[in-house]
Each structure stands twice: as C-alpha cells, then as structure tokens.
Design a protein around this motif. Structure first.
Motif, PDB file in Angstrom:
ATOM      1  N   ARG A 183      27.837  12.897  -4.191  1.00  0.00           N
ATOM      2  CA  ARG A 183      27.934  14.377  -4.021  1.00  0.00           C
ATOM      3  C   ARG A 183      27.483  14.517  -2.556  1.00  0.00           C
ATOM      4  O   ARG A 183      28.006  15.126  -1.902  1.00  0.00           O
ATOM      5  CB  ARG A 183      26.643  15.051  -4.839  1.00  0.00           C
ATOM      6  CG  ARG A 183      26.541  16.395  -4.582  1.00  0.00           C
ATOM      7  CD  ARG A 183      25.618  17.050  -5.407  1.00  0.00           C
ATOM      8  NE  ARG A 183      24.098  16.355  -5.443  1.00  0.00           N
ATOM      9  CZ  ARG A 183      23.483  16.608  -4.298  1.00  0.00           C
ATOM     10  NH1 ARG A 183      23.907  17.652  -3.207  1.00  0.00           N
ATOM     11  NH2 ARG A 183      22.368  16.380  -4.143  1.00  0.00           N
ATOM     12  N   ARG A 184      26.231  13.669  -2.153  1.00  0.00           N
ATOM     13  CA  ARG A 184      25.818  13.685  -0.431  1.00  0.00           C
ATOM     14  C   ARG A 184      27.034  13.608   0.384  1.00  0.00           C
ATOM     15  O   ARG A 184      27.298  14.246   1.209  1.00  0.00           O
ATOM     16  CB  ARG A 184      24.725  12.896  -0.246  1.00  0.00           C
ATOM     17  CG  ARG A 184      23.321  13.577  -1.144  1.00  0.00           C
ATOM     18  CD  ARG A 184      22.134  12.563  -1.056  1.00  0.00           C
ATOM     19  NE  ARG A 184      21.055  13.107  -1.355  1.00  0.00           N
ATOM     20  CZ  ARG A 184      20.181  13.474  -0.665  1.00  0.00           C
ATOM     21  NH1 ARG A 184      20.456  14.162   0.412  1.00  0.00           N
ATOM     22  NH2 ARG A 184      18.909  14.212  -1.437  1.00  0.00           N
ATOM     23  N   LEU A 185      27.742  12.412  -0.121  1.00  0.00           N
ATOM     24  CA  LEU A 185      28.879  12.157   0.701  1.00  0.00           C
ATOM     25  C   LEU A 185      29.980  13.357   0.845  1.00  0.00           C
ATOM     26  O   LEU A 185      30.261  13.383   2.040  1.00  0.00           O
ATOM     27  CB  LEU A 185      29.316  10.728   0.479  1.00  0.00           C
ATOM     28  CG  LEU A 185      28.660   9.248   0.458  1.00  0.00           C
ATOM     29  CD1 LEU A 185      29.293   8.238  -0.236  1.00  0.00           C
ATOM     30  CD2 LEU A 185      28.435   9.079   2.019  1.00  0.00           C
ATOM     31  N   ARG A 220      37.028   6.639   0.353  1.00  0.00           N
ATOM     32  CA  ARG A 220      37.610   6.403  -1.021  1.00  0.00           C
ATOM     33  C   ARG A 220      36.810   6.503  -2.187  1.00  0.00           C
ATOM     34  O   ARG A 220      37.356   6.827  -3.308  1.00  0.00           O
ATOM     35  CB  ARG A 220      38.117   4.914  -0.686  1.00  0.00           C
ATOM     36  CG  ARG A 220      39.504   5.030   0.116  1.00  0.00           C
ATOM     37  CD  ARG A 220      40.061   3.651   0.592  1.00  0.00           C
ATOM     38  NE  ARG A 220      40.843   3.761   1.611  1.00  0.00           N
ATOM     39  CZ  ARG A 220      41.987   3.953   1.517  1.00  0.00           C
ATOM     40  NH1 ARG A 220      42.715   4.288   0.413  1.00  0.00           N
ATOM     41  NH2 ARG A 220      42.532   3.931   2.664  1.00  0.00           N
ATOM     42  N   PHE A 221      35.545   6.130  -2.195  1.00  0.00           N
ATOM     43  CA  PHE A 221      34.871   6.100  -3.388  1.00  0.00           C
ATOM     44  C   PHE A 221      34.432   7.640  -3.835  1.00  0.00           C
ATOM     45  O   PHE A 221      34.611   8.017  -4.954  1.00  0.00           O
ATOM     46  CB  PHE A 221      33.182   5.807  -2.928  1.00  0.00           C
ATOM     47  CG  PHE A 221      33.015   4.467  -2.880  1.00  0.00           C
ATOM     48  CD1 PHE A 221      33.841   3.316  -3.449  1.00  0.00           C
ATOM     49  CD2 PHE A 221      32.017   3.915  -1.983  1.00  0.00           C
ATOM     50  CE1 PHE A 221      33.749   1.963  -3.452  1.00  0.00           C
ATOM     51  CE2 PHE A 221      31.853   2.404  -1.835  1.00  0.00           C
ATOM     52  CZ  PHE A 221      32.625   1.564  -2.507  1.00  0.00           C
ATOM     53  N   VAL A 222      34.647   8.747  -2.844  1.00  0.00           N
ATOM     54  CA  VAL A 222      34.478  10.060  -3.376  1.00  0.00           C
ATOM     55  C   VAL A 222      35.986  10.360  -3.900  1.00  0.00           C
ATOM     56  O   VAL A 222      35.826  11.211  -4.751  1.00  0.00           O
ATOM     57  CB  VAL A 222      34.294  10.965  -1.870  1.00  0.00           C
ATOM     58  CG1 VAL A 222      34.437  12.429  -2.389  1.00  0.00           C
ATOM     59  CG2 VAL A 222      32.563  10.586  -1.516  1.00  0.00           C
ATOM     60  N   ALA A 223      36.785  10.208  -3.120  1.00  0.00           N
ATOM     61  CA  ALA A 223      38.150  10.569  -3.605  1.00  0.00           C
ATOM     62  C   ALA A 223      38.381   9.900  -4.948  1.00  0.00           C
ATOM     63  O   ALA A 223      39.233  10.688  -5.634  1.00  0.00           O
ATOM     64  CB  ALA A 223      39.189   9.925  -2.758  1.00  0.00           C
ATOM     65  N   GLY A 238      38.573   0.922  -5.032  1.00  0.00           N
ATOM     66  CA  GLY A 238      38.390   1.701  -3.916  1.00  0.00           C
ATOM     67  C   GLY A 238      37.958   0.508  -2.787  1.00  0.00           C
ATOM     68  O   GLY A 238      38.410   0.480  -1.629  1.00  0.00           O
ATOM     69  N   VAL A 239      37.173  -0.407  -3.060  1.00  0.00           N
ATOM     70  CA  VAL A 239      36.879  -1.447  -1.947  1.00  0.00           C
ATOM     71  C   VAL A 239      38.351  -2.280  -1.458  1.00  0.00           C
ATOM     72  O   VAL A 239      38.691  -2.490  -0.357  1.00  0.00           O
ATOM     73  CB  VAL A 239      36.009  -2.368  -2.553  1.00  0.00           C
ATOM     74  CG1 VAL A 239      35.807  -3.611  -1.561  1.00  0.00           C
ATOM     75  CG2 VAL A 239      34.563  -1.857  -2.681  1.00  0.00           C
ATOM     76  N   ALA A 240      39.123  -2.523  -2.500  1.00  0.00           N
ATOM     77  CA  ALA A 240      40.285  -3.407  -2.187  1.00  0.00           C
ATOM     78  C   ALA A 240      41.288  -2.289  -1.402  1.00  0.00           C
ATOM     79  O   ALA A 240      41.753  -2.963  -0.506  1.00  0.00           O
ATOM     80  CB  ALA A 240      41.019  -3.785  -3.323  1.00  0.00           C
ATOM     81  N   GLU A 241      41.319  -1.248  -1.899  1.00  0.00           N
ATOM     82  CA  GLU A 241      42.324  -0.332  -1.191  1.00  0.00           C
ATOM     83  C   GLU A 241      41.743   0.001   0.376  1.00  0.00           C
ATOM     84  O   GLU A 241      42.835  -0.043   1.203  1.00  0.00           O
ATOM     85  CB  GLU A 241      42.345   1.314  -1.695  1.00  0.00           C
ATOM     86  CG  GLU A 241      42.790   1.244  -3.096  1.00  0.00           C
ATOM     87  CD  GLU A 241      42.596   2.781  -3.949  1.00  0.00           C
ATOM     88  OE1 GLU A 241      43.333   3.033  -4.650  1.00  0.00           O
ATOM     89  OE2 GLU A 241      41.538   3.329  -3.353  1.00  0.00           O
TER      90      GLU A 241
END
Ligand SMILES: [Mg+2]
Length: 314
Positions: A95-97, A75-78, A56-59
């Motif tokens: 979940r909060r995000l 992206r972390f959520v997706a 996710g960080v790289a994307e």
C-alpha cells in the motif's frame, strides 16, 4: 541447465500449491489431509503470494536483464492479488509503495519500525538464485536489496540470501551421476558451503543442528529447526528437507508434512530441489494440477526459459 531454471521456478510454484491447503495446520493435521507416506495428490493447484511474488522477481530480472529495485517494487504492486494470502506486513508495504513511497523506505515502517524478519523475501527468491548462480557477491547483494522492498530486518534479508545461495548451489550441483556415495559427499559439501556463507549467528546455529548422518524425526525438525513464518524458522528447514531426501517428490512432501507454514517451506524446498534435480523430476501429476490461468504453469515455464536466455546472452 535450462531444465534447472524451469525446475527451480516450477518447483517453487508446485511446493507452494501443495502446501497451500494445509497452511497453518499442525503436522498431525497435514497427515490426516494428505495421508501417511505413499503418493500425495495435489488438492487444488492454486498458488499463493509466494509464487505471485516469485513471478514478479523473474519478470523484473528478464525485463531489465538483471536486478532493478524500483522496477521490482512496481511489479509487486501491479501483480498484487489480495486473494493470494499476503501477510499483513507485506500488504501494508505494498500500500505504501502504491502511494509513492520509495522502495528503500516503505518496508522500514512496519512492525514498529523494525522491519519484517518473516520468510516473505526468501520464499520468492528462486529466480535470483538461478540467475546469479555463478556470481556470489552479486547474488548476496541482490538477495538483500530484493528483500529490502518488503522485508528490511537483517534476519529477513539474511534468510533470502541463504535461500538464494542454496538454490545457486543446487543449480551447480547434481551432475555427478547417481552413485550413493558421491551424492552423499556432494551434500556434505553443500552443507559446508552453506555454513561458510552465513555470517549471522541465528542462522549459523540452525545450520549447525543439521546432521546428514542422522535423520531427525518430524518432531525434532519442528523443535530444532522450526516450521514457522520467521525466516530463521523456515529457510534452514527447507534446506534440511532437500538435504535429507533423494528426490523432488520426497523433499517437498517432507517439507509440507511438517505443517506450520507449509506453502512457503514447500515453495523454498521445491525451488532448491527443482534447481538440483531439474524440471523432469517434478511429478507430472503435480505439474498438471498446478493452475494454468493467465500467469499459471505455462507462463511460469516460459518465464524461466526467458530468464535462462537472458542469462546465457550476458
Ligand atoms: Mg503463501
């Protein structure tokens, strides 16, 4: 340089996958699984949350041609796959995000409002380390902000910054050829720079315990540096695992052999070592065993190459 980018990201994934089957095991148990010394065979090749979040960080860095906190949080959520072994604090933040809380606020509400000082931000930070390897002020700022999304405790952020800085030093190092004396001096220089970089007393104290002229036993490493999930009990351990060895294979095997939190200590050691020695130093058998599904081995390699292309185009 490109091989150092691919080495850091693939190295991180390989270290994670090697440590995953022995997560939570004592170091004695790890040696009963992998054997004492010799050649280690990767067991399953499936990576964990460490690599999923690193992807996710790289994307996000590629898509935004640099850091964008809101995009990274999305992206972390997706990308979130609950079967990858996320910790309870990160699960709650995700979940909060997903319910619309802001990336600056969501992580502050876990652990009784203190925020997490786990290694969850350091374990995924390799792309930040390679991308900002020549801009240390920005590297530190981005490491802190990328940590804030899930790990808002000062010690969690400082751990991520220290790990990113070590990856950056590794990208810049390792070009002086193979003479033992030179390698030795280079490592001493790296350790000196790491100590200068860290302002936080907890991490400073840990780095002071690293001596390059005296190899610690595994018990001493676990006792003095730690092998747990707190950032300060694992980032210095990963750095030490790299500094005391002479190859990618030995560094990552040493890190995983300590037990405790071996997928993450393996991932962080793999990121530093992959950045230093380059992709070609990663044992072929480990790379070939690394999962290769939708976001597997080939995807991670392409992503690292993209990150490199964006970097040199700036
Ligand atoms: Mg993990």
């Amino acid at each position: 340089m490109k091989r150092k980018f691919t080495g850091a990201l693939l190295g991180s994934a390989v270290g994670d996958a090697l440590g995953a089957p022995v997560e939570g095991c004592s170091r004695q148990k790890v040696s009963s699984v992998y054997g004492e010394g010799g050649e280690w065979k990767m067991i399953s090749g499936r990576y964990t949350d460490d690599t999923e979040m690193m992807i996710g960080v790289a994307e996000s860095l590629v898509a935004n041609r640099g850091f964008n906190a809101e995009d990274l949080a999305r992206r972390f959520v997706a990308n979130y796959d609950p079967s990858r072994g996320y910790g309870p604090g990160t699960k709650e933040v995700l979940r909060r995000l997903s319910e619309g809380e802001s990336w600056e606020e969501a992580s502050k509400k876990v652990f009784g409002g203190a925020g997490s000082y786990g290694n969850g931000a350091a374990m995924r930070v390799a792309p930040v380390g390679v991308f900002y390897c020549d801009d240390l002020a920005r590297l530190k700022e981005v490491a802190y902000k990328s940590s804030q999304i899930t790990h808002s405790h000062e010690l969690g952020k400082e751990g991520a910054a220290l790990q990113a800085f070590c990856v950056a030093l590794a990208v810049r190092g390792g070009r002086g050829g193979g003479r033992v004396g030179e390698r030795r001096r280079e490592r001493e220089g790296m350790l000196h720079e790491l100590k200068g970089f860290v302002k936080n007393a907890v991490f400073r104290e840990k780095l002071e315990k690293i001596e390059l002229d005296k190899a610690k036993t595994r018990d001493e490493v676990v006792r003095e540096l730690g092998n747990g999930e707190a950032a300060f009990n694992s980032v210095p351990t990963a750095i030490y695992s790299f500094l005391r060895t002479e190859s990618f294979k030995d560094a990552v095997a040493f890190a995983v052999s300590l037990g405790g939190d071996p997928d993450t200590i393996g991932a962080m050691t793999g990121a530093i070592s992959g950045a230093y020695y380059g992709e070609t130093a990663i044992p072929k058998a480990w790379l070939e065993k690394l999962e290769d599904g939708r976001k597997g081995r080939r995807y991670i390699k392409r992503l690292a190459e993209e990150l490199y292309r964006v970097k040199i185009s700036l």
